[in-house]
Design an enzyme around this catalytic site. Structure first.
Site, mmCIF file in Angstrom:
data_model
loop_
_atom_site.group_PDB
_atom_site.id
_atom_site.type_symbol
_atom_site.label_atom_id
_atom_site.label_comp_id
_atom_site.label_asym_id
_atom_site.label_seq_id
_atom_site.Cartn_x
_atom_site.Cartn_y
_atom_site.Cartn_z
ATOM 1 N N ASP A 31 15.572 -35.875 3.779
ATOM 2 C CA ASP A 31 14.819 -37.111 4.260
ATOM 3 C C ASP A 31 16.826 -37.467 4.862
ATOM 4 O OD1 ASP A 31 12.565 -38.411 5.814
ATOM 5 O OD2 ASP A 31 13.924 -39.705 5.921
ATOM 6 N N ASN A 91 2.148 -37.973 6.590
ATOM 7 C CA ASN A 91 1.732 -38.369 7.214
ATOM 8 C C ASN A 91 1.123 -37.722 7.899
ATOM 9 O OD1 ASN A 91 2.292 -40.983 5.056
ATOM 10 N ND2 ASN A 91 4.304 -40.791 6.038
ATOM 11 N N GLY A 97 -0.224 -43.077 10.025
ATOM 12 C CA GLY A 97 1.560 -43.757 10.149
ATOM 13 C C GLY A 97 2.884 -42.397 9.801
ATOM 14 N N HIS A 104 5.176 -32.158 8.760
ATOM 15 C CA HIS A 104 6.026 -31.777 7.702
ATOM 16 C C HIS A 104 5.108 -33.321 6.271
ATOM 17 C CE1 HIS A 104 6.136 -35.670 9.958
ATOM 18 N NE2 HIS A 104 6.731 -36.444 8.765
#
Ligand code: 5GP
Ligand code: ZN
Length: 122
Positions: A31, A91, A97, A104
Site C-alpha cells: 500500500d 472495504n 469505506g 482489494h
C-alpha cells in the site's frame, strides 16, 4: 480490465507498485500509504468492483486467493502464531469505506506499538 482503473493499471504494469507476489489470479503489492508496519493490497487480476459484485462462480478463484493470503502475510513481515497474525479486510462500496473501486483485500500486520504491545528491538 477497465481502462482507467488505478489497480488495473498496476496489474498491467502501467503504474509502478512494489509487487511482492503474483499468480494467474491475483497481484499483491505494498500500500502506498501504509497504516501499519505491514500493509499489502491483494487484488484480483480481473476488474471486479467490490465484494458486492462477487457471485457463486467467483468462489473458486476467490478461494485460491484467500488460501494464498496467510503465506504472503508471513513472507512479508507479519508474525506467526497466536501473538502475531494479520488483518484481512475488504472495504466494499462507498458506505463500506472503499476508495479504489477495484476489489482489494488489505493485509495488515506487524508489531503495533501504538496499541501498547511489547516491542522487541533486536
Ligand atoms: P480502500 O480505502 O479503497 O479500501 O483502500 C485503497 C488503498 O489503496 C488505500 O489504503 C491507499 O493507500 C491505497 N492506494 C491508493 N492509491 C494507490 C497507489 O497508487 N498505489 C498503491 N500501492 N496504493 C494505493
Ligand atoms: Zn480495475
Amino acid at each position: 480490465m477497465s481502462e482507467n482503473c488505478l489497480f488495473c493499471k498496476i496489474a498491467r504494469g502501467e503504474i509502478p507498485a512494489r509487487i511482492v507476489y503474483k499468480d494467474d489470479d491475483c497481484i499483491v503489492f505494498h500500500d502506498i500509504n501504509p497504516a501499519a508496519p505491514v500493509h499489502l493490497l491483494m487484488i484480483p487480476r480481473q476488474h471486479i468492483v467490490s465484494m458486492q459484485d462477487i457471485t457463486d462462480e467467483d468462489s473458486v478463484w476467490l478461494g485460491r486467493m484467500m488460501a494464498q493470503a496467510p503465506k504472503i502475510a508471513l513472507e512479508n513481515g507479519c508474525n506467526a502464531g497466536p501473538d502475531g497474525g494479520f488483518r484481512l479486510m475488504a472495504n466494499s462500496g462507498i458506505e463500506g469505506g472503499q476508495e479504489v473501486l477495484h476489489l482489494h483485500f488489505h493485509i495488515i500486520g506487524g508489531k503495533r506499538p501504538w496499541k501498547g504491545q511489547q516491542v522487541t528491538i533486536a
